[in-house]
Design an enzyme around this catalytic site. Structure first.
Site, PDB file in Angstrom:
ATOM      1  CG  ASP A  45      -1.668   1.294   1.401  1.00  0.00           C
ATOM      2  OD1 ASP A  45      -2.762   1.382   0.828  1.00  0.00           O
ATOM      3  OD2 ASP A  45      -1.185   2.216   2.095  1.00  0.00           O
ATOM      4  CE1 TYR A  50       0.310   7.684   2.958  1.00  0.00           C
ATOM      5  CE2 TYR A  50       0.940   5.515   2.196  1.00  0.00           C
ATOM      6  CZ  TYR A  50       0.083   6.331   2.907  1.00  0.00           C
ATOM      7  OH  TYR A  50      -0.980   5.779   3.565  1.00  0.00           O
ATOM      8  CE  LYS A  75      -4.022   4.668   1.405  1.00  0.00           C
ATOM      9  NZ  LYS A  75      -2.666   4.176   1.095  1.00  0.00           N
ATOM     10  CG  HIS A 108      -5.104   9.306   1.199  1.00  0.00           C
ATOM     11  ND1 HIS A 108      -3.762   9.428   0.960  1.00  0.00           N
ATOM     12  CD2 HIS A 108      -5.209   8.678   2.391  1.00  0.00           C
ATOM     13  CE1 HIS A 108      -3.084   8.901   1.972  1.00  0.00           C
ATOM     14  NE2 HIS A 108      -3.946   8.446   2.845  1.00  0.00           N
TER      15      HIS A 108
END
Length: 166
Positions: A45, A50, A75, A108
């Site tokens: 994931d 990120y 996401k 997200h």
């Protein structure tokens, strides 16, 4: 546990346990993914937020396991609240990761991160637009499943009023 799965609405199986890559730097992500796969993880994931999709993709491509045996999730950025932003984000994720498809992509958050729990604006129309972009990518075979995270019941109910894919 690493071999156990859940069945999604569309028949796709998702592993019950996976490697989350939040806080893993992009230049360390490939090694983390390869090590996790060696340990038996099959769900990986990541997220646009990120900043490590490139490294995660590298790890997936070089881990020695056939792509179809892995379940890869990313996401859509919480700030992408137009169809155009979400569509471009999906394509950018695939390009950064060097993958032809993702097993799942989710919105997200219903609100941009700077507003989470600080605003009454639930971005009803923006989330519907982002969902439409996910549906389109799903229908094009770029995504095997779509979903949401951090959504409250009211957010999901609003989304389902116009969603073609539930």
């Amino acid at each position: 546990m690493l071999k156990e799965t859940f069945m999604l609405n569309n028949g796709v199986k998702i592993p019950k346990l996976g490697l989350g890559t939040w806080f893993i730097e992009d230049d360390k992500a490939a090694d983390a993914v390869r090590e996790a796969v060696k340990l038996g993880y099959r769900l990986i994931d990541t997220a646009q937020a990120y900043g490590n999709e490139r490294g995660v993709g590298e790890g997936i491509r070089t881990c020695g396991i056939p792509r179809e045996e892995l379940f890869v999730v990313s996401k859509v950025a919480a700030e992408h609240k137009t169809y155009e932003e979400a569509k471009a984000g999906i394509d950018e994720t695939l390009k950064k990761m060097g993958l032809d498809y993702l097993d799942m992509m989710i919105i997200h958050s219903p609100q941009p991160w700077v507003e989470v729990n600080q605003s009454d604006n639930r971005y009803k129309e923006g989330n519907r637009q982002a969902w439409r972009a996910l549906e389109e990518a799903y229908n094009e075979g770029k995504l095997k499943a779509i979903g949401v995270s951090n959504f409250q019941i009211e957010d999901i109910e609003s989304l389902m009023e116009t969603a073609k894919i539930k």
